[in-house]
Design a protein around this motif. Structure first.
Motif, PDB file in Angstrom:
ATOM      1  N   GLY A   1       1.284 -14.283   0.680  1.00 45.46           N
ATOM      2  CA  GLY A   1      -0.056 -14.074   0.143  1.00 45.46           C
ATOM      3  C   GLY A   1      -0.914 -15.319   0.246  1.00 45.46           C
TER       4      GLY A   1
ATOM      5  N   ALA B   1      -2.118 -15.475   3.719  1.00 43.19           N
ATOM      6  CA  ALA B   1      -3.186 -14.492   3.915  1.00 43.19           C
ATOM      7  C   ALA B   1      -4.510 -15.030   3.376  1.00 43.19           C
ATOM      8  CB  ALA B   1      -2.824 -13.177   3.229  1.00 43.19           C
TER       9      ALA B   1
ATOM     10  N   GLN C   1      -4.828 -12.700   9.057  1.00 49.61           N
ATOM     11  CA  GLN C   1      -4.803 -12.325   7.639  1.00 49.61           C
ATOM     12  C   GLN C   1      -4.092 -10.991   7.451  1.00 49.61           C
ATOM     13  OE1 GLN C   1      -8.684 -11.907   5.843  1.00 49.61           O
ATOM     14  NE2 GLN C   1      -7.861 -11.016   3.970  1.00 49.61           N
TER      15      GLN C   1
ATOM     16  N   MET D   1      -0.590  -9.983   5.369  1.00 46.18           N
ATOM     17  CA  MET D   1      -0.635  -9.006   4.284  1.00 46.18           C
ATOM     18  C   MET D   1       0.599  -8.105   4.298  1.00 46.18           C
ATOM     19  SD  MET D   1      -3.085  -9.510   2.272  1.00 46.18           S
ATOM     20  CE  MET D   1      -2.824  -7.990   1.344  1.00 46.18           C
TER      21      MET D   1
ATOM     22  N   THR E   1       3.394  -9.795   2.490  1.00 50.02           N
ATOM     23  CA  THR E   1       2.972  -9.900   1.090  1.00 50.02           C
ATOM     24  C   THR E   1       3.286  -8.611   0.338  1.00 50.02           C
ATOM     25  OG1 THR E   1       1.169 -11.413   1.673  1.00 50.02           O
ATOM     26  CG2 THR E   1       1.008 -10.289  -0.443  1.00 50.02           C
TER      27      THR E   1
END
Length: 227
Positions: free
Chosen positions: A144, A147, A171, A175, A178
Motif C-alpha cells: 500500500g 501504491a 499504482q 494495489m 495490497t
C-alpha cells in the motif's frame, strides 16, 4: 539545471541511498548462518537447509525494494511526501523481515516433512492464524505504501505537464498485493481454529492471485492506448 533542482537531486540521492541501505540491512537479518559459524559437517548441512527459505525471503524483499527503485524513475524530485512514504516503507520493511522469515521457514519445514530446519513450526491453528495475520497486514502496508508512492508520482508528473499513465499503471500493480494481503489476513482471522488443517492453506493460496497483475495492467494499457 537550477540550484534548487541540483539540491533536490542531491537530497533524492541521499534518500535513495538510505532506503537501499535499509533494505540491505533487512537481508542481513535473514542470513542463513545468523551469528553462528558451523563447527561440523552436520551443522553445515543443517544451516544449508535454510537456503530455500532464505531465497524466498530474499526474493520478496527484492520485490519491494525494486518497487521503490521504479518509483524514483517517475519522481526525481525530493519532497516531503516522497520522503515520508519512503521512510514509512523502510519502517514496514524492518518489521516485515520477521514474519517473512518465519512464514517461509515454517512452510518449507512443513512441505519437507521436517527435513528443512525451522525455528518456527506451523503445527497448530493458533500459530498459523497469528503468522498469516501478521504477515498479511505488514505485506499490505508495504504494498500500500508503494501504491501511494506511485500515486504521488502520478500527481507530480501531471503537475509538471508529463503523462502520468505509467505511474498510474504501477499504482494499479501495487494495489493487487495490497488487497490480497489484507484479504489473507482477514480470512485467517475469520477461520475458526477448529477447522481441519487443510483449510489453513487458504490464506496462503490467496497470494497466488498475484498473477492478476498481468491481466489488469494489460487491460489498463489497452484502455489508455499504451504500447
Amino acid at each position: 539545471m537550477s540550484l534548487v533542482e541540483h539540491r533536490e537531486g542531491i537530497e533524492a540521492g541521499r534518500l535513495d541511498m538510505f532506503v537501499d541501505g535499509a533494505f540491505a540491512f533487512t537481508l542481513t537479518l535473514l542470513v542463513i548462518g545468523r551469528d553462528s559459524i558451523p563447527a561440523s559437517a552436520a551443522e553445515l548441512l543443517h544451516m544449508l537447509g535454510g537456503i530455500p527459505a532464505f531465497a524466498a525471503s530474499f526474493s520478496m524483499i527484492a520485490f519491494f525494494w525494486h518497487g521503490h527503485v521504479r518509483w524514483r524513475q517517475h519522481c526525481l524530485r525530493a519532497d516531503g511526501r516522497g520522503l515520508f512514504l519512503s521512510l514509512l516503507l523502510v519502517f514496514f520493511a524492518l518489521i516485515f523481515v520477521y514474519p517473512l522469515h518465519m512464514m517461509f521457514a515454517g512452510l518449507f519445514n512443513a512441505f519437507s516433512m521436517g527435513a528443512l530446519p525451522s525455528e518456527f513450526v506451523l503445527d497448530t491453528s493458533a500459530k498459523m492464524r497469528v503468522l498469516y495475520v501478521c504477515y498479511g497486514l505488514v505485506f499490505t502496508c508495504m504494498a500500500g505504501t508503494l501504491a501511494l508512492l506511485f500515486r504521488h508520482a502520478a500527481r507530480c508528473e501531471r503537475r509538471d505537464g508529463l503523462s502520468p499513465l505509467v505511474a498510474q499503471r504501477e499504482q494499479l500493480t501495487w494495489m493487487v498485493p495490497t488487497v490480497l494481503g489484507l484479504l489473507s489476513a482477514l480470512l485467517a482471522l475469520a477461520l475458526p481454529l477448529t477447522v481441519p488443517s487443510l483449510w489453513w492453506s487458504l490464506p496462503g493460496w490467496l497470494y497466488v492471485l498475484m498473477f492478476l497483475i498481468g491481466p489488469l495492467t494489460r487491460r489498463f494499457q489497452r484502455k489508455h492506448g499504451m504500447s
